[in-house]
Design a protein around this motif. Sequence first.
Motif, PDB file in Angstrom:
ATOM      1  N   CYS A   7      39.347  49.110  41.087  1.00 18.42           N
ATOM      2  CA  CYS A   7      40.146  49.354  39.880  1.00 18.42           C
ATOM      3  C   CYS A   7      40.839  50.716  39.991  1.00 18.42           C
ATOM      4  CB  CYS A   7      39.264  49.314  38.635  1.00 18.42           C
ATOM      5  SG  CYS A   7      38.637  47.666  38.265  1.00 18.42           S
ATOM      6  N   HIS A  33      44.425  41.971  42.982  1.00 22.64           N
ATOM      7  CA  HIS A  33      43.465  42.614  42.076  1.00 22.64           C
ATOM      8  C   HIS A  33      43.740  42.223  40.618  1.00 22.64           C
ATOM      9  CE1 HIS A  33      40.515  45.751  40.892  1.00 22.64           C
ATOM     10  NE2 HIS A  33      41.265  45.776  39.802  1.00 22.64           N
ATOM     11  N   CYS A  37      41.302  40.683  37.554  1.00 24.66           N
ATOM     12  CA  CYS A  37      40.732  41.800  36.788  1.00 24.66           C
ATOM     13  C   CYS A  37      41.478  41.988  35.471  1.00 24.66           C
ATOM     14  CB  CYS A  37      40.759  43.080  37.621  1.00 24.66           C
ATOM     15  SG  CYS A  37      40.027  44.473  36.730  1.00 24.66           S
ATOM     16  N   CYS A  40      42.528  45.704  34.302  1.00 21.89           N
ATOM     17  CA  CYS A  40      43.657  46.285  35.036  1.00 21.89           C
ATOM     18  C   CYS A  40      44.958  45.569  34.693  1.00 21.89           C
ATOM     19  CB  CYS A  40      43.418  46.246  36.552  1.00 21.89           C
ATOM     20  SG  CYS A  40      42.275  47.542  37.087  1.00 21.89           S
TER      21      CYS A  40
END
Lengths: 78, 184
Positions: A7, A33, A37, A40
């Motif tokens: 992160c 990512h 996530c 984020c």
Amino acid sequence: MDKILSCQETIVLLQGFVDRDLTPEESEQVHAHLDHCPPCREAFVFEGKILRRIKDAMMAESIPDDLMQKIIGMIHNS
Amino acid sequence: MDASEFERLITPELPAAYRYALRLTRSREDASDVIQEASLSAFRARNQFELGTSFRAWFFKIVTNHVYQRARKRTVDQVSIEDAPDAYIYRQARGAGIPLDSEDPSQAVLGQVTLEAVDKALASLPDEYREASTLYFVGDMSYEDISQILEIPLGTVRSRLYRGRRLLQKALWDQGLAGEAIHG
Ligand SMILES: [Zn+2]
């Protein structure tokens, strides 16, 4: 195999990602990512909004028409 | 280059140039003077412009010079240039428990980002971050354009823009975004 970003690493790349200024590899890693996530992803969406908002505030005022005309007149008369 | 050709080149640049001068001088009168002076200087120097290079970069360089010639004493104290983390407002808002993921996402915070607030935050930035950030926001400028205007390498443009945005977010937050968002 692509590197898995943390992160922390993702947040650091977010500005470049917003500006499409990352290398294709970095961009792919950030994408990967964000896909899995939610925090984020939320930060990314918010970052885009805050930058948009700052831009809109700064774009709000336009050059007055009479100033445009005056400048163009000056050019032709000097 | 005759006057009509010059007019054709300068006209599309004037709106962004005016906004740039306005944000840096924070005065309509000064911005108006700066743009007139810069336009006239550019016209007089038009034969020094190399065809095939960026007129935009050439003209904004002249505008920047005129802004600084006119720069008055700064009235706002500059923040210390201690850096701030990325996604600053997001982090702070989360930390303060402000919901950012609701149906009306983040309006409590975003609604506080007014021109007045942005101007105040911009004014607190060191000059080199302020000019790069302003070019970025008012002109749809590429990193390359900014690099040519400020005569700094691309890597420096990138670091000034990124750091400028972090500082801008921190200044916005510190000047009361949080309190307004929570209590406003
Ligand atoms: Zn994450």
